[in-house]
Design a protein around this motif. Structure first.
Motif, PDB file in Angstrom:
ATOM      1  N   ASP A  69      19.666  16.593 -33.441  1.00  0.00           N
ATOM      2  CA  ASP A  69      18.377  16.853 -34.093  1.00  0.00           C
ATOM      3  C   ASP A  69      17.329  17.016 -32.995  1.00  0.00           C
ATOM      4  N   SER A  70      16.967  18.246 -32.707  1.00  0.00           N
ATOM      5  CA  SER A  70      16.070  18.523 -31.592  1.00  0.00           C
ATOM      6  C   SER A  70      14.696  17.885 -31.788  1.00  0.00           C
ATOM      7  N   SER A  71      14.220  17.811 -33.018  1.00  0.00           N
ATOM      8  CA  SER A  71      12.899  17.205 -33.270  1.00  0.00           C
ATOM      9  C   SER A  71      12.908  15.714 -32.956  1.00  0.00           C
ATOM     10  N   ALA A  72      13.925  15.024 -33.429  1.00  0.00           N
ATOM     11  CA  ALA A  72      14.025  13.590 -33.155  1.00  0.00           C
ATOM     12  C   ALA A  72      14.189  13.346 -31.661  1.00  0.00           C
ATOM     13  N   LEU A  73      14.984  14.172 -31.018  1.00  0.00           N
ATOM     14  CA  LEU A  73      15.199  14.012 -29.580  1.00  0.00           C
ATOM     15  C   LEU A  73      13.932  14.345 -28.792  1.00  0.00           C
ATOM     16  N   GLY A  74      13.139  15.286 -29.285  1.00  0.00           N
ATOM     17  CA  GLY A  74      11.866  15.587 -28.639  1.00  0.00           C
ATOM     18  C   GLY A  74      10.956  14.371 -28.632  1.00  0.00           C
ATOM     19  N   TYR A  75      10.895  13.666 -29.772  1.00  0.00           N
ATOM     20  CA  TYR A  75      10.080  12.450 -29.816  1.00  0.00           C
ATOM     21  C   TYR A  75      10.680  11.327 -28.978  1.00  0.00           C
ATOM     22  N   LEU A  76      11.994  11.250 -28.914  1.00  0.00           N
ATOM     23  CA  LEU A  76      12.623  10.237 -28.064  1.00  0.00           C
ATOM     24  C   LEU A  76      12.254  10.479 -26.599  1.00  0.00           C
TER      25      LEU A  76
END
Length: 152
Positions: free
Chosen positions: A103-110
């Protein structure tokens, strides 16, 4: 507020410029650009003397709880930065470097959380090697794509 807004806009623009590919990209691999970006931030935070840290982080911590306009500006900057990081992950997925199920969005926030954490602990004079290792470790945790199987 104008100075803070301008700073946030510039910060996002710099991230986008460093992470996006294109014909003039210094590093052709999306993952290499992502790692370079995180490591360069870690080293920049470590190299500051005195350790001032990022204006976005400082203003958010100091004022966002009391000032709605600051909170909204910071939130927009964080969303935009996480989006730029997510875009870099999607680029890496398209290049076959990162697993498609990520999930690129979740990983972006991580990754944004890692950057903000590095910024914070750098203020306590944590050494550059430790900060660099933290940045590299965050990138190493990203699930990689399976290499293509050889045809028999």
């Amino acid at each position: 507020m104008r100075v803070f807004s301008d700073y946030c806009r510039d910060l996002v623009a710099q991230a986008r410029e460093q992470l996006q590919g294109g014909p003039k990209a210094a590093l052709p691999s999306p993952m290499a650009r992502l790692e370079y970006y995180l490591v360069s931030l870690a080293l920049a935070f470590a190299g500051e003397s005195p350790h001032r840290g990022c204006f976005l982080t400082k203003v958010t911590v100091d004022r966002a709880g009391e000032d709605e306009e600051v909170a909204q500006t910071a939130r927009r900057a964080f969303d935009d930065l996480a989006g730029v990081l997510a875009g870099a992950i999607r680029d890496a997925q398209d290049a076959g470097e990162v697993a498609d199920h990520v999930d690129s969005s979740a990983l972006g926030y991580l990754l944004l959380s890692v950057i903000r954490g590095i910024d914070s602990i750098a203020k306590a004079d944590v050494d550059a090697t430790t900060l660099e290792q933290a940045a590299r470790s965050a990138v190493a945790l990203i699930p990689r794509a399976e290499p293509p199987r050889a045809e028999v």
